[in-house]
Design a protein around this motif. Sequence first.
Motif, PDB file in Angstrom:
ATOM      1  N   THR A  92       0.819  -1.156  -0.023  1.00  0.00           N
ATOM      2  CA  THR A  92       0.121  -0.028   0.111  1.00  0.00           C
ATOM      3  C   THR A  92       0.882   1.227  -0.056  1.00  0.00           C
ATOM      4  OG1 THR A  92      -0.215   0.121   2.373  1.00  0.00           O
ATOM      5  CG2 THR A  92      -1.805  -1.081   1.195  1.00  0.00           C
ATOM      6  N   GLY A  93       0.214   2.402  -0.155  1.00  0.00           N
ATOM      7  CA  GLY A  93       0.996   3.596   0.131  1.00  0.00           C
ATOM      8  C   GLY A  93       1.081   4.173  -1.567  1.00  0.00           C
ATOM      9  N   ALA A  94       1.342   5.558  -1.253  1.00  0.00           N
ATOM     10  CA  ALA A  94       1.659   6.128  -2.533  1.00  0.00           C
ATOM     11  C   ALA A  94       3.175   6.872  -2.460  1.00  0.00           C
ATOM     12  CB  ALA A  94       0.646   7.432  -2.763  1.00  0.00           C
ATOM     13  N   PHE A  95       3.147   7.825  -1.640  1.00  0.00           N
ATOM     14  CA  PHE A  95       4.457   8.527  -1.357  1.00  0.00           C
ATOM     15  C   PHE A  95       5.351   7.460  -0.433  1.00  0.00           C
ATOM     16  CE2 PHE A  95       1.517  12.054  -1.880  1.00  0.00           C
ATOM     17  CZ  PHE A  95       2.083  12.456  -2.843  1.00  0.00           C
ATOM     18  N   ARG A  96       4.815   7.078   0.341  1.00  0.00           N
ATOM     19  CA  ARG A  96       5.607   6.011   1.485  1.00  0.00           C
ATOM     20  C   ARG A  96       5.023   4.698   1.280  1.00  0.00           C
ATOM     21  NH1 ARG A  96       4.263   4.681   6.568  1.00  0.00           N
ATOM     22  NH2 ARG A  96       5.873   3.421   7.695  1.00  0.00           N
ATOM     23  N   GLN A  97       5.667   3.876   0.516  1.00  0.00           N
ATOM     24  CA  GLN A  97       4.882   2.565   0.363  1.00  0.00           C
ATOM     25  C   GLN A  97       5.457   1.651   1.455  1.00  0.00           C
ATOM     26  OE1 GLN A  97       5.911   0.498  -3.631  1.00  0.00           O
ATOM     27  NE2 GLN A  97       4.928   2.245  -4.844  1.00  0.00           N
ATOM     28  N   GLU A  98       4.422   0.883   1.700  1.00  0.00           N
ATOM     29  CA  GLU A  98       4.603  -0.281   2.839  1.00  0.00           C
ATOM     30  C   GLU A  98       4.198  -1.616   2.322  1.00  0.00           C
ATOM     31  OE1 GLU A  98       3.079  -1.138   7.211  1.00  0.00           O
ATOM     32  OE2 GLU A  98       2.140   0.386   6.146  1.00  0.00           O
TER      33      GLU A  98
END
Length: 166
Positions: A92-98
């Motif tokens: 998930t995530g856009a700027f900070r992917q996890e």
Amino acid sequence: MTGEGAVRLRPPRNAVDERAVAWWRWQLLITTAVPVVVLAVLGVLIGPARSWLLLAAGVVAALGLACTAFLPAWWFRVHRWEVTDDAVYVRTGAFRQEWRIAPMSRIQTVETVRGPLEQYFELATVTVTTASAKGAIRIEGLDHELAAGLAERLTLITRATPGDAT
């Protein structure tokens, strides 16, 4: 863990449902509309601060509309999930992917949730609670029937999986 059954970090294969884009857009629109309306009403009611409050309402509206236009499509390209016999994989995530992996032996509960907007778009969220301090893994934006089947499948797999002794 080594061998064929090893759980390793890798990109999950499945995208969320395409309807998630519209669902995310509506969430952003509602989240934007609330402060814009409050600022605009205050701007109308409070004469001395009118120009600043209306300017703030305009800025929030512009930023919210920009986010609504671009972020959901980006999230759709990034959000991925997969369930194997060994683990649940989520990115998930856009700027900070996890990227998260939950081995089946660590899963404690599986839930399916459908908020009002999710119900409207016939979507659901599957929440997998693990023995991890990081917290639950959420797979959002799934077709509601797929989510129900996935929750059932996860329950069957975890019931048949021996617990992790580590």
